[in-house]
Design a protein around this motif. Sequence first.
Motif, PDB file in Angstrom:
ATOM      1  N   ARG A 158       4.714   9.429   2.484  1.00  0.00           N
ATOM      2  CA  ARG A 158       5.742   8.889   1.577  1.00  0.00           C
ATOM      3  C   ARG A 158       5.925   7.403   1.839  1.00  0.00           C
ATOM      4  N   LEU A 159       5.933   7.028   3.137  1.00  0.00           N
ATOM      5  CA  LEU A 159       6.089   5.619   3.476  1.00  0.00           C
ATOM      6  C   LEU A 159       4.939   4.810   2.899  1.00  0.00           C
ATOM      7  N   PHE A 160       3.746   5.367   3.038  1.00  0.00           N
ATOM      8  CA  PHE A 160       2.582   4.640   2.550  1.00  0.00           C
ATOM      9  C   PHE A 160       2.633   4.468   1.036  1.00  0.00           C
ATOM     10  N   ILE A 161       3.038   5.517   0.348  1.00  0.00           N
ATOM     11  CA  ILE A 161       3.104   5.423  -1.118  1.00  0.00           C
ATOM     12  C   ILE A 161       4.107   4.358  -1.515  1.00  0.00           C
ATOM     13  N   ARG A 162       5.229   4.330  -0.826  1.00  0.00           N
ATOM     14  CA  ARG A 162       6.239   3.330  -1.176  1.00  0.00           C
ATOM     15  C   ARG A 162       5.743   1.925  -0.889  1.00  0.00           C
ATOM     16  N   ALA A 163       5.082   1.769   0.259  1.00  0.00           N
ATOM     17  CA  ALA A 163       4.536   0.454   0.592  1.00  0.00           C
ATOM     18  C   ALA A 163       3.513   0.037  -0.458  1.00  0.00           C
ATOM     19  N   PHE A 164       2.700   0.990  -0.863  1.00  0.00           N
ATOM     20  CA  PHE A 164       1.663   0.694  -1.855  1.00  0.00           C
ATOM     21  C   PHE A 164       2.281   0.308  -3.188  1.00  0.00           C
ATOM     22  N   ILE A 175      12.170  -0.651  -4.694  1.00  0.00           N
ATOM     23  CA  ILE A 175      11.325  -0.267  -5.824  1.00  0.00           C
ATOM     24  C   ILE A 175      12.151  -0.203  -7.100  1.00  0.00           C
ATOM     25  N   LEU A 230      12.664   4.608   4.342  1.00  0.00           N
ATOM     26  CA  LEU A 230      12.336   5.178   3.048  1.00  0.00           C
ATOM     27  C   LEU A 230      13.433   4.847   2.048  1.00  0.00           C
TER      28      LEU A 230
END
Lengths: 413, 199
Positions: free
Chosen positions: B15-21, A12, A5
């Motif tokens: 959270r991981l998925f949102i970041r990957a997205f 990002i 994370l």
Amino acid sequence: MEKKLRNFNKLIILTVLSWVVPASLNRATAYGAEEGPRIEVSESTVAKDFLRYEEGHGIRVGDKLSFFGYGELHYNDPIGTSAGDQFDFHRMVIGVGVDFTDWLIFRTEVDFEHAATEIELEFAYLDFLISDLFNVRMGSILVPVGFLNEHHEPTFYYSVERPQFNTIIIPTTWMAAGAGFHGKTDFGLEYRAYLMESLDAIGDDFGGGFRGDRGLRNGRRRVAEAPGRDVAGVLRLDYKGIKGLQLGTSVWLGNTGQGDGTVGGGLTSIITGDARFAIEGFEITGTGAWIHIADAAGINAAIQALDPATAFANFVASDIIGWYGEVAYHLFHHLWPDSPYDLVVFGRHERYNTQHDMPAGFAANAANDRNSTTAGLAFYPIKQVALKFDYSFNRNEAGTANDQFNAGFAFIY
Amino acid sequence: MKRGQPTISLMPDLRLFIRAFLCVVLFIGAGTWTAQAYEKVYLTPQEALKILFKDSEVVRAEEKILSKEQQKSLAGQLGYSVPRTTYTFYIGQSGHKIDGYALIDHQIGKTRPISYMVLLSPQGEVEQIEVLVYRESHGSEVRHQRFLKQFYRKRPSEVPRLDRDIANISGATLSVRAITVGVKRALLLWNLFYGSGQN
């Protein structure tokens, strides 16, 4: 997991900075001294006009032929259960338009749903174009109830899935055989008036018919050897005469008993209203519908009679009510007015009760009194492509609903 | 969440998925941004308005929409049907006098659209053209005034015709044709909304 994370966070931040810094440098260009004319046109009007080359629904081939369509891939993740997690290429639509002459045209769309495991004819109609005010349409037509049914392309709404209102209350996508008139006036009023194939309240041994949890949805027969005993009349009025405001209302009226003796016709009426207001990058939408089904008791009895051995408990209601309010904001409208990209944040609250009022002797299921609050983001790198994700807080009166996370992309051509 | 069930902690995955997205979104965005590498912005619309209307007091905008009859008439005159129905005309005024009308439009050269602005006099004659954005690797010679001035003084009754009054530029045939088509369309659109074609 935590380290992943943190690394993602850094990635990002770096990527966003690599965008934002040059973009802000772009906007720093000064226009020099204040000589020359006073430009009384807003930046966003000019930007919108300039980006019109991206408009264009459909691909023309020669003079008479055009192709158009849309598609969407979804990822759904109901929270609290691992059942229902799925990837679904929900829709892949191909449409063809033929302009036989400049006054006689044909339009059709075929939907290869769920990765082409289900095929649906969305619409196929002939339009006789007589004047702005008066035109004749016939064929399999999108029923003009609510504003989304006719304009249901996934780039036109910001959530990954359509609002529940447009699935459970108004059974989008809803098409029916019909014939009628449409047109628009100089002062912004548009109308559609059709006689159409009606719904089938009872269904048959293979399924179909109204239901307590799905409302009218399975009553659609979609011109597929559809029962033609009952005919419905539909009228839709749209008013777009005031800049930034769109108002609409629809009325649908038809018998749905399809000749079944137990039911006294099953006259069903649908009334909808909608209002959409756009100003300064905000879009505010409100819509509602009231559906009344006469002799719902008779319909329930008739559905039970199809299969007397199995107890039918998914009782059809006498009244179905649903509505939603939504606020959307185009983040770049103020932050980056020249941008060819679009980023929309939205929030929607819906209430939909497919069993608002029951016929005497039939009990409602509390799980059918539902509401949802959905919030999310939609990013458009070009007008015709949307990348979306959202989160829905789903509730019902029985406490059995699951929240859901959705992600996906949509495109239109 | 289901009542009476242990809370299944899906939040880290979320959270991981949102970041990957988000990474996918940003990656695609960066891709579309770099794809505009060929794009040359010569003038922004606002800069072009200031140049074309430099002697006017005020510039305002009027949005015009083609009716079905106008669409048919235009298609007949052009030989092709125009899918776009909404046009914004920029009108320069000094006091009550209209100095001119400007229109932003686009026409495909080879595969990408050329964006330009045409300035028309109150009588509908071409006064000036500016190429705003050129998006291809070849053919940008059309942005030079020595080419564009061939269109000046053209009017709705005397539309420009390639190879007769507009000289080609070898190696830029497609963009020359694009500008010719675009200026002809601008003249006829002006005529439908403001000229003798209004009736």
